[in-house]
Design a protein around this motif. Structure first.
Motif, mmCIF file in Angstrom:
data_model
loop_
_atom_site.group_PDB
_atom_site.id
_atom_site.type_symbol
_atom_site.label_atom_id
_atom_site.label_comp_id
_atom_site.label_asym_id
_atom_site.label_seq_id
_atom_site.Cartn_x
_atom_site.Cartn_y
_atom_site.Cartn_z
ATOM 1 N N HIS A 174 -4.790 6.030 23.504
ATOM 2 C CA HIS A 174 -4.040 6.415 22.316
ATOM 3 C C HIS A 174 -4.062 7.930 22.080
ATOM 4 N N SER A 175 -5.070 8.615 22.553
ATOM 5 C CA SER A 175 -5.205 10.043 22.265
ATOM 6 C C SER A 175 -4.511 10.926 23.301
ATOM 7 N N HIS A 176 -4.049 10.348 24.422
ATOM 8 C CA HIS A 176 -3.490 11.171 25.487
ATOM 9 C C HIS A 176 -2.330 12.049 25.021
ATOM 10 N N GLY A 177 -1.467 11.475 24.186
ATOM 11 C CA GLY A 177 -0.272 12.195 23.763
ATOM 12 C C GLY A 177 -0.559 13.494 23.034
ATOM 13 N N LEU A 178 -1.741 13.613 22.450
ATOM 14 C CA LEU A 178 -2.096 14.828 21.719
ATOM 15 C C LEU A 178 -2.280 16.017 22.646
ATOM 16 N N PHE A 179 -2.543 15.761 23.915
ATOM 17 C CA PHE A 179 -2.948 16.849 24.806
ATOM 18 C C PHE A 179 -1.984 17.074 25.964
ATOM 19 N N LEU A 180 -0.763 16.568 25.838
ATOM 20 C CA LEU A 180 0.253 16.809 26.858
ATOM 21 C C LEU A 180 0.973 18.113 26.528
ATOM 22 N N THR A 181 1.136 18.997 27.505
ATOM 23 C CA THR A 181 1.795 20.275 27.271
ATOM 24 C C THR A 181 2.882 20.524 28.319
ATOM 25 N N GLU A 182 3.821 21.395 27.963
ATOM 26 C CA GLU A 182 4.980 21.633 28.826
ATOM 27 C C GLU A 182 4.618 22.307 30.145
ATOM 28 N N ARG A 183 3.756 23.299 30.099
ATOM 29 C CA ARG A 183 3.445 24.050 31.319
ATOM 30 C C ARG A 183 2.400 23.297 32.157
ATOM 31 N N SER A 184 2.799 22.127 32.622
ATOM 32 C CA SER A 184 1.881 21.281 33.380
ATOM 33 C C SER A 184 2.647 20.542 34.462
ATOM 34 N N LEU A 185 1.916 20.131 35.487
ATOM 35 C CA LEU A 185 2.459 19.242 36.505
ATOM 36 C C LEU A 185 1.719 17.922 36.363
ATOM 37 N N TYR A 186 2.469 16.840 36.211
ATOM 38 C CA TYR A 186 1.876 15.523 36.018
ATOM 39 C C TYR A 186 2.045 14.687 37.285
ATOM 40 N N ILE A 187 1.002 13.945 37.617
ATOM 41 C CA ILE A 187 1.025 13.086 38.794
ATOM 42 C C ILE A 187 0.812 11.643 38.343
ATOM 43 N N PHE A 188 1.809 10.806 38.574
ATOM 44 C CA PHE A 188 1.686 9.384 38.263
ATOM 45 C C PHE A 188 1.211 8.668 39.522
ATOM 46 N N VAL A 189 0.048 8.048 39.444
ATOM 47 C CA VAL A 189 -0.554 7.381 40.601
ATOM 48 C C VAL A 189 -0.397 5.871 40.445
ATOM 49 N N ALA B 290 -13.630 9.674 21.118
ATOM 50 C CA ALA B 290 -14.695 8.868 20.510
ATOM 51 C C ALA B 290 -14.173 8.101 19.293
ATOM 52 N N VAL B 291 -13.316 8.727 18.504
ATOM 53 C CA VAL B 291 -12.751 8.069 17.315
ATOM 54 C C VAL B 291 -11.929 6.850 17.732
ATOM 55 N N PHE B 292 -11.053 7.027 18.740
ATOM 56 C CA PHE B 292 -10.204 5.917 19.176
ATOM 57 C C PHE B 292 -11.037 4.821 19.836
#
Length: 243
Positions: free
Chosen positions: A1-16, A238-240
């Motif tokens: 649930h917390s992942h969305g808070l830390f996604l930023t534009e200047r990044s490369l994402y890898i879906f495995v 930890a909260v989630f």
């Protein structure tokens, strides 16, 4: 649930994903649903970023031939791009899919669309894929809309060093936004440039800004900026987890 808070534009994402969860026309339904969930989240929070898709366990396929794999990978990329188009018609802000790959950790081989194999070689290797990832990151840096060719003004770097000096003391988690703006003004950073460098530092996880802004006035709506993003990640996680 917390992942969305830390996604930023200047990044490369890898879906495995696992290649054994594939069918002739790409991923099976469960894997495709998982991919779409992440694509929707990344598109909403990090529009315009770069994406790679990496399928693992190549050696466990009944038919691990290169032609068979390229067929699956091509279809996966096509399905992924069609879904991105359906959720974001604006090509300037869409996730860019730079490739799909099939790897084996057992023999360290890599088949890809595009191919990452060295000249004269049929198969690539995992190190070849890592080099390709590095090249994608370099391309993204050079084509940055705000800082073309990765050219960052010296005063912006000075502000980053000042922020890092506060962080190194380790006894301050947040900085009031007024103090942060005053610090930036001391280096001659104001108005649009202030917004640009703040979003840059946010995307580098140097600071964390809760309300990402498109104007300086919106930026001021943040009472504080977080100086210790890593601490914030652990606390939110930890909260989630507790909830």
């Amino acid at each position: 649930h917390s992942h969305g808070l830390f996604l930023t534009e200047r990044s490369l994402y890898i879906f495995v994903w696992k290649l054994t969860n594939s069918v002739e026309d790409g991923m099976d339904e469960a894997e495709e649903a998982r991919l779409k969930k992440w694509l929707k989240l990344v598109q909403a929070r990090a529009a315009g970023c770069t994406l790679l898709l990496v399928g693992t366990h190549r050696d466990m396929l009944k038919n691990p031939s290169e032609d068979h794999l390229r067929g699956i990978l091509t279809k996966v990329k096509e399905n992924c791009e069609n879904y991105i188009l359906s959720i974001c018609p604006d090509e300037n802000n869409r996730i860019e899919v730079r490739g799909t790959f099939a790897v084996s950790c057992k023999n360290r081989s890599c088949v890809g669309v595009p191919s990452v194999a060295k000249a004269g070689k049929k198969d690539g290797t995992i190190p070849d894929l890592l080099k390709y990832i590095g090249d994608c990151c370099l391309d993204a840096c050079r084509s940055d809309r705000t800082f073309p060719q990765g050219a960052i003004p010296g005063r912006n770097v000075q502000l980053m060093h000042s922020v890092q000096a506060l962080q190194s003391k380790g006894n301050q988690l947040v900085l009031p936004i007024k103090e942060y703006i005053h610090m930036a003004n001391g280096f001659g950073i104001r108005n649009k440039e202030l917004l640009q460098v703040t979003l840059l530092l946010h995307s580098w996880n140097c600071i964390y800004v809760f309300n990402k802004a498109s104007t300086v006035e919106e930026l001021k709506s943040n009472l504080y900026i977080f100086l210790q993003p890593q601490w914030l990640w652990h606390m939110v996680s930890a909260v989630f987890a507790y909830a």
